[in-house]
Design a protein around this motif. Structure first.
Motif, PDB file in Angstrom:
ATOM      1  N   GLU A 169       0.762  -1.093  -0.103  1.00  0.00           N
ATOM      2  CA  GLU A 169      -0.137   0.106  -0.049  1.00  0.00           C
ATOM      3  C   GLU A 169       0.746   1.159  -0.005  1.00  0.00           C
ATOM      4  OE1 GLU A 169      -4.324  -0.611   2.005  1.00  0.00           O
ATOM      5  OE2 GLU A 169      -2.654  -0.044   3.273  1.00  0.00           O
ATOM      6  N   GLN A 170       2.005   1.112  -0.075  1.00  0.00           N
ATOM      7  CA  GLN A 170       3.024   2.176  -0.029  1.00  0.00           C
ATOM      8  C   GLN A 170       3.621   2.643  -1.688  1.00  0.00           C
ATOM      9  OE1 GLN A 170       6.287   1.777   2.639  1.00  0.00           O
ATOM     10  NE2 GLN A 170       4.842   0.696   4.090  1.00  0.00           N
ATOM     11  N   VAL A 171       3.889   3.832  -1.672  1.00  0.00           N
ATOM     12  CA  VAL A 171       4.687   4.180  -2.873  1.00  0.00           C
ATOM     13  C   VAL A 171       5.946   4.283  -2.860  1.00  0.00           C
ATOM     14  CG1 VAL A 171       4.857   5.951  -4.671  1.00  0.00           C
ATOM     15  CG2 VAL A 171       2.539   5.441  -3.437  1.00  0.00           C
ATOM     16  N   GLY A 172       6.841   3.282  -3.825  1.00  0.00           N
ATOM     17  CA  GLY A 172       8.365   3.176  -3.444  1.00  0.00           C
ATOM     18  C   GLY A 172       8.896   3.549  -4.797  1.00  0.00           C
ATOM     19  N   ALA A 173      10.294   3.714  -4.732  1.00  0.00           N
ATOM     20  CA  ALA A 173      11.129   4.119  -5.879  1.00  0.00           C
ATOM     21  C   ALA A 173      11.542   2.924  -6.684  1.00  0.00           C
ATOM     22  CB  ALA A 173      12.411   4.797  -5.218  1.00  0.00           C
ATOM     23  N   ASP A 174      11.809   3.290  -7.900  1.00  0.00           N
ATOM     24  CA  ASP A 174      12.243   2.247  -9.093  1.00  0.00           C
ATOM     25  C   ASP A 174      13.488   1.467  -8.331  1.00  0.00           C
ATOM     26  OD1 ASP A 174      13.270   0.858 -11.017  1.00  0.00           O
ATOM     27  OD2 ASP A 174      13.308   2.558 -12.445  1.00  0.00           O
ATOM     28  N   MET A 175      13.406   0.221  -8.038  1.00  0.00           N
ATOM     29  CA  MET A 175      14.489  -0.530  -7.388  1.00  0.00           C
ATOM     30  C   MET A 175      15.785  -0.726  -8.136  1.00  0.00           C
ATOM     31  SD  MET A 175      14.435  -1.022  -4.205  1.00  0.00           S
ATOM     32  CE  MET A 175      15.604  -2.001  -4.070  1.00  0.00           C
ATOM     33  N   GLU A 176      15.654  -0.540  -9.625  1.00  0.00           N
ATOM     34  CA  GLU A 176      16.698  -0.757 -10.364  1.00  0.00           C
ATOM     35  C   GLU A 176      17.599   0.585 -10.206  1.00  0.00           C
ATOM     36  OE1 GLU A 176      18.091  -1.539 -15.065  1.00  0.00           O
ATOM     37  OE2 GLU A 176      16.199  -0.938 -14.433  1.00  0.00           O
ATOM     38  N   MET A 177      17.139   1.900  -9.890  1.00  0.00           N
ATOM     39  CA  MET A 177      17.834   3.056  -9.868  1.00  0.00           C
ATOM     40  C   MET A 177      18.246   3.042  -8.187  1.00  0.00           C
ATOM     41  SD  MET A 177      18.433   4.905 -12.437  1.00  0.00           S
ATOM     42  CE  MET A 177      18.891   6.356 -11.611  1.00  0.00           C
ATOM     43  N   VAL A 178      17.374   2.423  -7.373  1.00  0.00           N
ATOM     44  CA  VAL A 178      17.766   2.137  -5.728  1.00  0.00           C
ATOM     45  C   VAL A 178      19.313   1.459  -5.874  1.00  0.00           C
ATOM     46  CG1 VAL A 178      17.294   1.677  -3.317  1.00  0.00           C
ATOM     47  CG2 VAL A 178      15.662   3.005  -4.797  1.00  0.00           C
ATOM     48  N   ASN A 179      19.149   0.335  -6.532  1.00  0.00           N
ATOM     49  CA  ASN A 179      20.434  -0.449  -6.522  1.00  0.00           C
ATOM     50  C   ASN A 179      21.639   0.045  -7.358  1.00  0.00           C
ATOM     51  OD1 ASN A 179      19.148  -2.669  -5.199  1.00  0.00           O
ATOM     52  ND2 ASN A 179      18.326  -3.427  -6.918  1.00  0.00           N
ATOM     53  N   HIS A 180      21.241   1.060  -8.317  1.00  0.00           N
ATOM     54  CA  HIS A 180      22.660   1.700  -8.676  1.00  0.00           C
ATOM     55  C   HIS A 180      23.177   2.619  -7.856  1.00  0.00           C
ATOM     56  CE1 HIS A 180      21.796  -0.107 -12.561  1.00  0.00           C
ATOM     57  NE2 HIS A 180      20.860   0.762 -13.033  1.00  0.00           N
ATOM     58  N   ALA A 181      22.033   3.350  -6.880  1.00  0.00           N
ATOM     59  CA  ALA A 181      22.597   4.530  -5.901  1.00  0.00           C
ATOM     60  C   ALA A 181      23.339   3.703  -4.937  1.00  0.00           C
ATOM     61  CB  ALA A 181      21.450   5.022  -5.627  1.00  0.00           C
ATOM     62  N   LEU A 182      22.702   2.529  -4.430  1.00  0.00           N
ATOM     63  CA  LEU A 182      23.496   1.634  -3.371  1.00  0.00           C
ATOM     64  C   LEU A 182      24.976   1.266  -3.679  1.00  0.00           C
ATOM     65  CD1 LEU A 182      20.667  -0.421  -2.175  1.00  0.00           C
ATOM     66  CD2 LEU A 182      21.679   1.162  -0.884  1.00  0.00           C
ATOM     67  N   LYS A 183      25.136   1.086  -5.096  1.00  0.00           N
ATOM     68  CA  LYS A 183      26.306   0.795  -5.556  1.00  0.00           C
ATOM     69  C   LYS A 183      27.401   1.929  -5.501  1.00  0.00           C
ATOM     70  CE  LYS A 183      24.675  -1.361  -9.019  1.00  0.00           C
ATOM     71  NZ  LYS A 183      24.598  -2.399 -10.354  1.00  0.00           N
ATOM     72  N   THR A 184      26.841   3.377  -5.667  1.00  0.00           N
ATOM     73  CA  THR A 184      27.453   4.517  -5.979  1.00  0.00           C
ATOM     74  C   THR A 184      27.948   5.293  -4.860  1.00  0.00           C
ATOM     75  OG1 THR A 184      26.502   4.372  -8.063  1.00  0.00           O
ATOM     76  CG2 THR A 184      27.533   6.266  -7.567  1.00  0.00           C
ATOM     77  N   MET A 185      26.847   5.127  -3.779  1.00  0.00           N
ATOM     78  CA  MET A 185      27.015   5.944  -2.645  1.00  0.00           C
ATOM     79  C   MET A 185      26.836   5.122  -1.468  1.00  0.00           C
ATOM     80  SD  MET A 185      24.745   9.006  -4.223  1.00  0.00           S
ATOM     81  CE  MET A 185      23.569   8.065  -5.503  1.00  0.00           C
ATOM     82  N   ASP A 186      26.999   5.766  -0.234  1.00  0.00           N
ATOM     83  CA  ASP A 186      27.037   4.973   1.113  1.00  0.00           C
ATOM     84  C   ASP A 186      25.716   4.850   1.731  1.00  0.00           C
ATOM     85  OD1 ASP A 186      29.822   4.742   1.058  1.00  0.00           O
ATOM     86  OD2 ASP A 186      30.270   6.797   2.057  1.00  0.00           O
ATOM     87  N   LEU A 187      25.372   3.664   2.247  1.00  0.00           N
ATOM     88  CA  LEU A 187      23.961   3.597   3.111  1.00  0.00           C
ATOM     89  C   LEU A 187      24.719   3.672   4.330  1.00  0.00           C
ATOM     90  CD1 LEU A 187      21.282   2.384   3.618  1.00  0.00           C
ATOM     91  CD2 LEU A 187      22.464   0.147   3.693  1.00  0.00           C
ATOM     92  N   VAL A 188      23.628   4.767   5.087  1.00  0.00           N
ATOM     93  CA  VAL A 188      23.858   5.339   6.384  1.00  0.00           C
ATOM     94  C   VAL A 188      22.615   4.863   7.281  1.00  0.00           C
ATOM     95  CG1 VAL A 188      24.044   7.147   7.815  1.00  0.00           C
ATOM     96  CG2 VAL A 188      25.512   7.158   5.448  1.00  0.00           C
ATOM     97  N   TYR A 189      22.624   4.304   8.201  1.00  0.00           N
ATOM     98  CA  TYR A 189      21.802   4.249   9.368  1.00  0.00           C
ATOM     99  C   TYR A 189      21.489   5.292  10.416  1.00  0.00           C
ATOM    100  CZ  TYR A 189      21.165  -0.865   8.083  1.00  0.00           C
ATOM    101  OH  TYR A 189      20.931  -2.136   7.246  1.00  0.00           O
ATOM    102  N   CYS A 190      20.435   6.043  10.287  1.00  0.00           N
ATOM    103  CA  CYS A 190      20.536   7.288  11.129  1.00  0.00           C
ATOM    104  C   CYS A 190      19.908   7.013  12.604  1.00  0.00           C
ATOM    105  CB  CYS A 190      19.564   8.345  10.290  1.00  0.00           C
ATOM    106  SG  CYS A 190      20.194   8.819   8.837  1.00  0.00           S
ATOM    107  N   GLU A 191      20.728   6.541  13.407  1.00  0.00           N
ATOM    108  CA  GLU A 191      20.296   6.130  14.459  1.00  0.00           C
ATOM    109  C   GLU A 191      20.151   7.314  15.683  1.00  0.00           C
ATOM    110  OE1 GLU A 191      21.371   1.674  15.730  1.00  0.00           O
ATOM    111  OE2 GLU A 191      23.318   2.880  15.627  1.00  0.00           O
ATOM    112  N   ILE A 192      19.108   7.628  16.263  1.00  0.00           N
ATOM    113  CA  ILE A 192      19.007   9.048  16.842  1.00  0.00           C
ATOM    114  C   ILE A 192      18.176   8.639  18.273  1.00  0.00           C
ATOM    115  CG2 ILE A 192      19.044  10.576  14.958  1.00  0.00           C
ATOM    116  CD1 ILE A 192      15.989  10.512  14.791  1.00  0.00           C
TER     117      ILE A 192
END
Length: 285
Positions: A169-192
Motif C-alpha cells: 500500500e506504499q509508493v516506492g522508488a524504482d529499485m533498479e535506480m535504488v540499487n545503482h545508488a547503493l553501488k555508488t553511494m554510502d548507506l547510512v543508518y540514522c540512529e537517533i
C-alpha cells in the motif's frame, strides 16, 4: 530571525549529503510532553491511518496540515525549527509548513517503509522545485537498527527525482535506480535519540525496516516548503502560508487544550496513493 542557529558545517553537510543530524534539538522534558500527549490524545489516534508494507505489517500514521496552538503546533512553529529550516532552504525564503506526520511503529508489528523520495510523493502535488522542500524528523523514542531507524543513501538527493510505483500500500522508488545508488553511494543508518532532529532533502532516498524489537519507534516528521515554491495540485493552503513563529519556551508552557479542529488527511484523499497513467507501469518491488 534569532534564537538557535545551525553552524556553517551543518549547513554544508546538508547540501553535500542531503541530510544532517542535530543532536538534542529538543530537551528530555519537551519530548516527554510531546510523547505523552501523542499517547493520550484520542483525536490523534482516531485520525491515524494504517499503511501495509509488502509483508502485511502495519505502520500507523496521523497527518495534518495546519499547525495549531497545541504542543505539536508549538514544536512545528518553534523558533529553533523554523530558523533551522530557513537556513537550509535559503535565507531568502519564507518558510511554510506543508504537513506533519506522527509515525507510530509499534513493537513487533510496525511495518517497513520502502525506498522512496518524499518528492516521489509530492510530485503528485505538482510542487515545482524539490530543492525548496524538506523534512525534519524529531525522535520521540530511540530509533536504532533494532526498531527500524531511518536508512538514507548519502548524497542521493543529487540524482533528481526517481520514478515511483506501488509496493504493497506504499509508493516506492524504482529499485533498479535504488540499487545503482547503493553501488555508488554510502548507506547510512540514522540512529537517533529522543529530542534529536534529522533534517533531510525531499529527493534523498530513504527507507526503514519493520520494528521487530520490544520497543516502540515513534517520531514526528514535519515537512516545510518555501512560499515561492508553488504546488499547482495541492488543495490544502498550508504550503503557501508563512509559519507563525512562537518562542522556543512555548512548548513547555503549553497547557492541554483541544486538538479537535486539525485538518487531518484521510487515506482515501492522499494523491500519492492514487494510481493513474504512467504510475501503473512503473516497476514495483
Amino acid at each position: 530571525m534569532a534564537s538557535f542557529n545551525l553552524n556553517s558545517t551543518q549547513v554544508e553537510d546538508y547540501h553535500r549529503d542531503g541530510y544532517v543530524v542535530v543532536k538534542g534539538l529538543f530537551s528530555e522534558e519537551e519530548i516527554a510532553k510531546l510523547y505523552n500527549t501523542a499517547l493520550e490524545n484520542s483525536v490523534m489516534q482516531k485520525n491515524a491511518m494504517d499503511l501495509n508494507d509488502q509483508s502485511g505489517k502495519k505502520t500507523k500514521l496521523s497527518l495534518w496540515f495546519t499547525p495549531g496552538d497545541d504542543v505539536f503546533g508549538y514544536l512545528i512553529r518553534s523558533e529553533r525549527m523554523v530558523n533551522s529550516v530557513w537556513q537550509l532552504l535559503g535565507e531568502e525564503s519564507q518558510v511554510c509548513h506543508f504537513h506533519t506526520k506522527l509515525m507510530q511503529k509499534e513493537p513487533k508489528v510496525g511495518g517497513a517503509w520502502e525506498w522512496h523520495q518524499d518528492y516521489g510523493y509530492w510530485y503528485k502535488n505538482q510542487f515545482i522545485f524539490p530543492d525548496q522542500l524538506m523534512s525534519v524528523m524529531i525522535a520521540l523514542t530511540s530509533a536504532n537498527k533494532e526498531n527500524g531507524c531511518l536508512q538514507v543513501i548519502k548524497g542521493s538527493h543529487k540524482m533528481g527525482r526517481v520514478n515511483h510505483g506501488f509496493a504493497g500500500e506504499q509508493v516506492g522508488a524504482d529499485m533498479e535506480m535504488v540499487n545503482h545508488a547503493l553501488k555508488t553511494m554510502d548507506l547510512v543508518y540514522c540512529e537517533i535519540e529522543p529530542g534529536d532532529a534529522l533534517f533531510f532533502h525531499s529527493n534523498l532516498l530513504h527507507r526503514s525496516e519493520a520494528n521487530l524489537s520490544d520497543h516502540p519507534r515513534w517520531s514526528l516528521i514535519s515537512c516545510y516548503n518555501s512560499q515561492s515554491n508553488i504546488a499547482y495540485a495541492e488543495t490544502s493552503p498550508s504550503w503557501k502560508v508563512p509559519v507563525s513563529i512562537v518562542p522556543d519556551r512555548a512548548l513547555l508552557e503549553w497547557e492541554a487544550n483541544s486538538f479537535g479542529n486539525a485538518d487531518f488527511l484521510k487515506k482515501e484523499d492522499d494523491p500519492a496513493l492514487k494510481t493513474t497513467g504512467w504510475e501503473a507501469e512503473v516497476k514495483t518491488h
